[in-house]
Write a protein that holds these residues in place. Structure first.
Motif, PDB file in Angstrom:
ATOM      1  N   GLY A  48       0.819  -1.205   0.000  1.00 35.84           N
ATOM      2  CA  GLY A  48       0.000   0.000   0.000  1.00 35.84           C
ATOM      3  C   GLY A  48       0.853   1.255   0.000  1.00 35.84           C
ATOM      4  N   ALA A  49       1.968   1.197  -0.709  1.00 35.02           N
ATOM      5  CA  ALA A  49       2.934   2.298  -0.706  1.00 35.02           C
ATOM      6  C   ALA A  49       2.401   3.495  -1.478  1.00 35.02           C
ATOM      7  CB  ALA A  49       4.257   1.842  -1.319  1.00 35.02           C
ATOM      8  N   SER A  50       2.699   4.688  -0.976  1.00 31.63           N
ATOM      9  CA  SER A  50       2.296   5.914  -1.655  1.00 31.63           C
ATOM     10  C   SER A  50       3.196   6.166  -2.852  1.00 31.63           C
ATOM     11  CB  SER A  50       2.392   7.103  -0.700  1.00 31.63           C
ATOM     12  OG  SER A  50       3.756   7.351  -0.356  1.00 31.63           O
ATOM     13  N   ASN A  51       2.783   7.119  -3.696  1.00 35.71           N
ATOM     14  CA  ASN A  51       3.597   7.461  -4.862  1.00 35.71           C
ATOM     15  C   ASN A  51       4.963   7.995  -4.447  1.00 35.71           C
ATOM     16  OD1 ASN A  51       1.464   6.740  -6.535  1.00 35.71           O
ATOM     17  ND2 ASN A  51       0.635   8.817  -6.605  1.00 35.71           N
ATOM     18  N   ALA A  52       4.995   8.820  -3.404  1.00 34.17           N
ATOM     19  CA  ALA A  52       6.268   9.356  -2.927  1.00 34.17           C
ATOM     20  C   ALA A  52       7.175   8.241  -2.426  1.00 34.17           C
ATOM     21  CB  ALA A  52       6.028  10.377  -1.815  1.00 34.17           C
ATOM     22  N   THR A  53       6.580   7.242  -1.768  1.00 35.27           N
ATOM     23  CA  THR A  53       7.364   6.115  -1.269  1.00 35.27           C
ATOM     24  C   THR A  53       8.056   5.385  -2.409  1.00 35.27           C
ATOM     25  OG1 THR A  53       5.954   5.787   0.656  1.00 35.27           O
ATOM     26  CG2 THR A  53       7.218   3.887  -0.091  1.00 35.27           C
ATOM     27  N   LEU A  54       7.353   5.205  -3.506  1.00 33.46           N
ATOM     28  CA  LEU A  54       7.931   4.508  -4.651  1.00 33.46           C
ATOM     29  C   LEU A  54       9.171   5.249  -5.173  1.00 33.46           C
ATOM     30  CD1 LEU A  54       4.674   3.545  -6.600  1.00 33.46           C
ATOM     31  CD2 LEU A  54       5.913   2.236  -4.863  1.00 33.46           C
ATOM     32  N   SER A  55       9.088   6.569  -5.210  1.00 31.03           N
ATOM     33  CA  SER A  55      10.239   7.352  -5.647  1.00 31.03           C
ATOM     34  C   SER A  55      11.394   7.235  -4.660  1.00 31.03           C
ATOM     35  CB  SER A  55       9.853   8.824  -5.828  1.00 31.03           C
ATOM     36  OG  SER A  55       8.904   8.984  -6.863  1.00 31.03           O
ATOM     37  N   TRP A  56      11.066   7.253  -3.361  1.00 28.47           N
ATOM     38  CA  TRP A  56      12.114   7.151  -2.341  1.00 28.47           C
ATOM     39  C   TRP A  56      12.834   5.806  -2.414  1.00 28.47           C
ATOM     40  CZ3 TRP A  56      14.591  10.784  -0.281  1.00 28.47           C
ATOM     41  CH2 TRP A  56      13.992  11.959   0.188  1.00 28.47           C
ATOM     42  N   ILE A  57      12.110   4.736  -2.708  1.00 27.80           N
ATOM     43  CA  ILE A  57      12.718   3.406  -2.759  1.00 27.80           C
ATOM     44  C   ILE A  57      13.829   3.356  -3.797  1.00 27.80           C
ATOM     45  CG2 ILE A  57      12.264   0.994  -3.408  1.00 27.80           C
ATOM     46  CD1 ILE A  57       9.464   1.371  -2.119  1.00 27.80           C
ATOM     47  N   VAL A  58      13.628   4.045  -4.907  1.00 24.97           N
ATOM     48  CA  VAL A  58      14.638   4.051  -5.969  1.00 24.97           C
ATOM     49  C   VAL A  58      15.677   5.144  -5.747  1.00 24.97           C
ATOM     50  CG1 VAL A  58      15.015   4.223  -8.463  1.00 24.97           C
ATOM     51  CG2 VAL A  58      12.948   3.121  -7.590  1.00 24.97           C
ATOM     52  N   SER A  59      15.218   6.371  -5.500  1.00 24.37           N
ATOM     53  CA  SER A  59      16.154   7.491  -5.403  1.00 24.37           C
ATOM     54  C   SER A  59      16.933   7.489  -4.094  1.00 24.37           C
ATOM     55  CB  SER A  59      15.418   8.831  -5.565  1.00 24.37           C
ATOM     56  OG  SER A  59      14.465   9.008  -4.539  1.00 24.37           O
ATOM     57  N   GLY A  60      16.352   6.963  -3.011  1.00 26.83           N
ATOM     58  CA  GLY A  60      17.065   6.885  -1.741  1.00 26.83           C
ATOM     59  C   GLY A  60      18.296   5.999  -1.851  1.00 26.83           C
ATOM     60  N   TYR A  61      18.155   4.900  -2.571  1.00 24.90           N
ATOM     61  CA  TYR A  61      19.294   4.006  -2.808  1.00 24.90           C
ATOM     62  C   TYR A  61      20.391   4.723  -3.589  1.00 24.90           C
ATOM     63  CZ  TYR A  61      21.946  -0.007  -4.612  1.00 24.90           C
ATOM     64  OH  TYR A  61      22.948  -0.888  -4.933  1.00 24.90           O
ATOM     65  N   ALA A  62      20.005   5.379  -4.672  1.00 20.23           N
ATOM     66  CA  ALA A  62      20.991   6.052  -5.525  1.00 20.23           C
ATOM     67  C   ALA A  62      21.702   7.174  -4.784  1.00 20.23           C
ATOM     68  CB  ALA A  62      20.307   6.593  -6.783  1.00 20.23           C
ATOM     69  N   LEU A  63      20.953   7.943  -3.997  1.00 22.91           N
ATOM     70  CA  LEU A  63      21.546   9.064  -3.267  1.00 22.91           C
ATOM     71  C   LEU A  63      22.549   8.570  -2.228  1.00 22.91           C
ATOM     72  CD1 LEU A  63      21.718  12.068  -2.575  1.00 22.91           C
ATOM     73  CD2 LEU A  63      19.772  11.739  -1.039  1.00 22.91           C
ATOM     74  N   ALA A  64      22.149   7.595  -1.413  1.00 28.81           N
ATOM     75  CA  ALA A  64      23.047   7.070  -0.383  1.00 28.81           C
ATOM     76  C   ALA A  64      24.279   6.432  -1.016  1.00 28.81           C
ATOM     77  CB  ALA A  64      22.299   6.050   0.486  1.00 28.81           C
ATOM     78  N   PHE A  65      24.082   5.743  -2.121  1.00 26.90           N
ATOM     79  CA  PHE A  65      25.189   5.122  -2.856  1.00 26.90           C
ATOM     80  C   PHE A  65      26.212   6.188  -3.264  1.00 26.90           C
ATOM     81  CE2 PHE A  65      27.553   3.197  -6.184  1.00 26.90           C
ATOM     82  CZ  PHE A  65      27.329   1.827  -6.183  1.00 26.90           C
ATOM     83  N   GLY A  66      25.727   7.257  -3.866  1.00 27.18           N
ATOM     84  CA  GLY A  66      26.628   8.305  -4.346  1.00 27.18           C
ATOM     85  C   GLY A  66      27.371   9.000  -3.233  1.00 27.18           C
ATOM     86  N   LEU A  67      26.685   9.256  -2.107  1.00 27.96           N
ATOM     87  CA  LEU A  67      27.319   9.966  -1.005  1.00 27.96           C
ATOM     88  C   LEU A  67      28.385   9.129  -0.309  1.00 27.96           C
ATOM     89  CD1 LEU A  67      24.208  11.741   0.525  1.00 27.96           C
ATOM     90  CD2 LEU A  67      26.062  12.795  -0.770  1.00 27.96           C
ATOM     91  N   ALA A  68      28.304   7.812  -0.419  1.00 30.31           N
ATOM     92  CA  ALA A  68      29.283   6.946   0.254  1.00 30.31           C
ATOM     93  C   ALA A  68      30.568   6.772  -0.547  1.00 30.31           C
ATOM     94  CB  ALA A  68      28.656   5.571   0.514  1.00 30.31           C
ATOM     95  N   LEU A 226      11.030  17.587  -3.637  1.00 35.48           N
ATOM     96  CA  LEU A 226      10.769  17.122  -5.001  1.00 35.48           C
ATOM     97  C   LEU A 226       9.934  15.848  -5.001  1.00 35.48           C
ATOM     98  CD1 LEU A 226      14.197  17.718  -6.832  1.00 35.48           C
ATOM     99  CD2 LEU A 226      12.050  18.968  -7.155  1.00 35.48           C
ATOM    100  N   ILE A 227      10.193  14.985  -4.014  1.00 27.23           N
ATOM    101  CA  ILE A 227       9.475  13.712  -3.958  1.00 27.23           C
ATOM    102  C   ILE A 227       8.145  13.844  -3.216  1.00 27.23           C
ATOM    103  CG2 ILE A 227       9.569  11.375  -2.996  1.00 27.23           C
ATOM    104  CD1 ILE A 227      12.557  11.363  -3.574  1.00 27.23           C
ATOM    105  N   GLN A 228       8.133  14.568  -2.097  1.00 27.27           N
ATOM    106  CA  GLN A 228       6.936  14.665  -1.264  1.00 27.27           C
ATOM    107  C   GLN A 228       6.006  15.804  -1.653  1.00 27.27           C
ATOM    108  OE1 GLN A 228       7.842  11.423   1.064  1.00 27.27           O
ATOM    109  NE2 GLN A 228       6.090  12.722   1.469  1.00 27.27           N
ATOM    110  N   GLY A 229       6.545  16.827  -2.339  1.00 29.45           N
ATOM    111  CA  GLY A 229       5.788  18.050  -2.583  1.00 29.45           C
ATOM    112  C   GLY A 229       4.483  17.846  -3.303  1.00 29.45           C
ATOM    113  N   GLN A 230       4.511  17.086  -4.380  1.00 28.49           N
ATOM    114  CA  GLN A 230       3.297  16.892  -5.176  1.00 28.49           C
ATOM    115  C   GLN A 230       2.222  16.181  -4.368  1.00 28.49           C
ATOM    116  OE1 GLN A 230       2.484  13.514  -6.516  1.00 28.49           O
ATOM    117  NE2 GLN A 230       0.485  14.402  -7.001  1.00 28.49           N
ATOM    118  N   GLN A 231       2.629  15.159  -3.602  1.00 31.68           N
ATOM    119  CA  GLN A 231       1.666  14.379  -2.823  1.00 31.68           C
ATOM    120  C   GLN A 231       1.017  15.219  -1.736  1.00 31.68           C
ATOM    121  OE1 GLN A 231       2.533  10.166  -1.694  1.00 31.68           O
ATOM    122  NE2 GLN A 231       2.510  10.930   0.391  1.00 31.68           N
ATOM    123  N   GLU A 232       1.769  16.191  -1.185  1.00 30.59           N
ATOM    124  CA  GLU A 232       1.260  16.986  -0.069  1.00 30.59           C
ATOM    125  C   GLU A 232       0.742  18.353  -0.494  1.00 30.59           C
ATOM    126  OE1 GLU A 232       3.758  16.997   3.351  1.00 30.59           O
ATOM    127  OE2 GLU A 232       4.335  14.899   3.116  1.00 30.59           O
ATOM    128  N   GLY A 233       0.687  18.599  -1.811  1.00 32.41           N
ATOM    129  CA  GLY A 233       0.121  19.856  -2.298  1.00 32.41           C
ATOM    130  C   GLY A 233       1.057  21.046  -2.228  1.00 32.41           C
TER     131      GLY A 233
END
Length: 479
Positions: A48-68, A226-233
Motif C-alpha cells: 500500500g505504498a504511496s507514490n512518494a514512497t515509490l520514488s524514495w525506494i529508488v532514489s534513496g538508494y541512488a543518493l546514499a550510494f553516491g554519497l558513500a 521534489l518527492i513529497q511536494g506533489q503528494q502533499e500539495g
C-alpha cells in the motif's frame, strides 16, 4: 619453472580470481539500481505504498550510494581497501535480507537507504584494488571487464526482476528481488576475505566528515520536497526546504575551500572546478544519469500499473535497451581510443534521439494500443548510445584536470552519476504522479497512466537533449 616464476603465476591466477570477486560486487551493486523498477508496482500493491514512497525506494538508494563513494575511498586509504570492500558487501548482503522482510513502506525506504550506503562503500574499493593488483595492459583489460560488467548489470536488472516476479508471484517475487543478493553476497564475502590483497595506501589520508554531512543535508533537503511536494500539495515547507538546500550548498562550498586552503583533504576539492571542462563534465554526468535511468521507472509503472501487464512483460519491453547497451559498451573503449570525443557525442546523441522517439510514440499512439514492439527500435538505439557513453565518459571528464587529481576527480564524477540518478527519479516521479488524472470509463487507468507517462518521458527526453549539449564540454582526446 623457477620458484620465482611459479610464485608469479600463482599470484597472477590469484589476482584474476580476486577480480572475479570484485566484479560480482560491482554486478550486485548496480543491478540493484534497476532491478527494483519492475518490482515497484508489486510493492505499491502489496505494501500500500504511496507514490512518494515509490520514488524514495529508488532514489534513496541512488543518493546514499553516491554519497558513500568518496569517504569510502578515503577510509580505504587508511585501513586498506580490502576491509572496506568486505565490510560494505557484508552490510549490503545483510540489509538486502532486511529489505526482503520489510513489513511496511517506511521499513523498506530505510533499508534501501542503508543498502545504497553499503553499495557505495564497497563499490569504491573495486577501482583501487584493480589499480593495486594489475599493471599496464592487464590493468586496462581488468577495467574493460569492469566497464562491461557495469553496463551488463544496469541493463539486465529489469529483465532479471521480471523473471523473478514471474516465477514467484507478486508478494514473494518483490521480496526475492532483494533476497537474491543474500546467497551471492555471502559467497562473495568469504571469497573476498581469502583472495583480496590487504594493506593501506596512505595512512595519513582522512575523510572530510563535516563536508559529507553538509552535502548530504543539502541533497536530502532538495530531494525531499521534489518527492513529497506533489503528494502533499506543495506546502510552504517544501519551498523552505529547497531554499535551505541552496544555503547548505553555499556553506559546503565555503567549507571545502577552507579545508583545501588548510592543506586538508576536502570531500570535493574546489581546485577541480577551476577547470571549466571538468565542471561541465560533472554537470553532464549528473544530467545524463538523470535522463536515462528514469526511463526504466516510467516504463515499469506504465506497463504494469497502467496497462496491467506482468513484471516479466515490463522487463522484456526494455530488453532491447539492455542488448544495445551491452553491444555498445563492448566496443566503446576501442572506438573512443580511435575517434575520441566523437564517440561520446554520437552516443549521447543516440540516447537523445531514442528517448525522444519513445516520447513521440507514446504521444501519438492511444495508450490502449501501446505495444512493446513499437518501443524496441528507439530503445535499442538509446541502449547502443548509452553503452558507447557510459564506459569511457569518466576518463574524458577526468582528463580535464591535473594527473595528480585524477583519483579525486573520478570520485566526484561517480558521485555525480549516482546523485543524478536520484534527482532524475525525483523529478520524473513528480511529473508522473503529479499529472495522474482518472476519468470515468473502462480504459480510465490506461489513459491516465498513458498521459502521465508521456509527460514524464518528455522530461527524460529534455534531460537527454541537455546532456547532448553538455557533452561538447569534454576534451577531444583523453591523452
Amino acid at each position: 619453472m623457477t620458484a620465482s616464476m611459479s610464485k608469479t603465476v600463482v599470484t597472477e591466477r590469484r589476482n584474476w580470481l580476486a577480480l572475479a570477486v570484485l566484479l560480482v560486487g560491482a554486478f550486485m551493486a548496480l543491478l540493484d539500481t534497476t532491478i527494483v523498477n519492475v518490482a515497484i508496482p508489486a510493492i505499491r500493491t502489496r505494501l500500500g505504498a504511496s507514490n512518494a514512497t515509490l520514488s524514495w525506494i529508488v532514489s534513496g538508494y541512488a543518493l546514499a550510494f553516491g554519497l558513500a563513494l568518496i569517504p569510502a575511498g578515503r577510509v580505504g586509504d587508511r585501513i586498506g581497501h580490502k576491509w572496506v570492500f568486505v565490510a560494505g558487501l557484508s552490510l549490503f548482503t545483510l540489509v538486502s535480507l532486511v529489505c526482503g522482510l520489510a513489513a511496511d513502506d517506511m521499513q523498506l525506504i530505510s533499508a534501501r537507504a542503508v543498502q545504497g550506503l553499503a553499495g557505495g562503500m564497497f563499490f569504491t574499493p573495486i577501482t583501487a584494488l584493480i589499480q593495486l593488483m594489475f599493471a599496464d595492459r592487464k590493468r586496462a583489460r581488468a577495467f574493460a571487464m569492469m566497464g562491461a560488467t557495469i553496463g551488463f548489470s544496469v541493463a539486465l536488472g529489469p529483465l532479471v526482476g521480471g523473471l523473478i516476479i514471474a516465477a514467484s508471484g507478486g508478494d514473494a517475487g518483490w521480496r526475492l528481488v532483494f533476497d537474491v543478493n543474500v546467497p551471492l553476497g555471502a559467497l562473495a564475502v568469504v571469497a573476498a576475505v581469502v583472495l583480496l590483497p590487504a594493506g593501506a595506501e596512505n595512512t595519513q589520508s582522512g575523510a572530510d566528515w563535516p563536508g559529507l554531512v553538509l552535502l548530504s543535508g543539502a541533497l536530502v533537503a532538495l530531494l525531499t520536497p521534489l518527492i513529497q511536494g506533489q503528494q502533499e500539495g506543495w506546502p510552504l515547507w517544501t519551498y523552505a526546504s529547497m531554499a535551505g538546500a541552496i544555503a547548505l550548498l553555499v556553506v559546503f562550498a565555503l567549507w571545502e575551500r577552507r579545508v583545501e586552503k588548510a592543506g586538508g583533504n576536502p570531500l570535493v576539492p574546489p581546485r577541480l572546478f577551476a577547470h571549466a571542462s571538468f565542471t561541465g563534465g560533472v554537470v553532464l554526468a549528473l544530467v545524463y544519469f538523470a535522463a536515462f535511468t528514469s526511463i526504466f521507472f516510467t516504463i515499469a509503472l506504465l506497463w504494469q500499473a497502467g496497462l496491467g501487464h506482468t513484471a516479466l512483460q515490463s522487463g522484456l519491453v526494455v530488453t532491447p535497451f539492455a542488448i544495445g547497451l551491452i553491444g555498445g559498451a563492448s566496443q566503446s573503449d576501442a572506438l573512443a581510443a580511435r575517434f575520441g570525443r566523437t564517440v561520446l557525442v554520437a552516443g549521447v546523441g543516440m540516447v537523445a534521439v531514442g528517448i525522444t522517439a519513445v516520447w513521440l510514440l507514446l504521444a501519438l499512439t492511444p495508450s490502449t494500443g501501446y505495444s512493446g514492439w513499437q518501443l524496441a527500435a528507439p530503445l535499442l538505439l538509446a541502449g547502443v548510445g548509452s553503452g558507447l557513453f557510459i564506459s569511457p565518459n569518466v576518463d574524458f571528464i577526468v582528463a580535464t584536470v591535473a594527473p595528480e587529481d585524477a583519483g579525486a576527480g573520478s570520485g566526484v564524477v561517480g558521485t555525480a552519476q549516482r546523485v543524478g540518478s536520484a534527482i532524475g527519479i525525483a523529478i520524473i516521479g513528480t511529473v508522473l504522479f503529479g499529472t495522474l488524472r482518472f476519468s470515468a470509463g473502462p480504459d480510465a487507468v490506461a489513459l491516465a497512466f498513458g498521459h502521465s507517462a508521456t509527460l514524464a518521458t518528455a522530461a527524460s527526453a529534455g534531460l537527454s537533449i541537455a546532456a547532448f549539449v553538455l557533452v561538447f564540454a569534454l576534451p577531444k582526446r583523453t591523452g
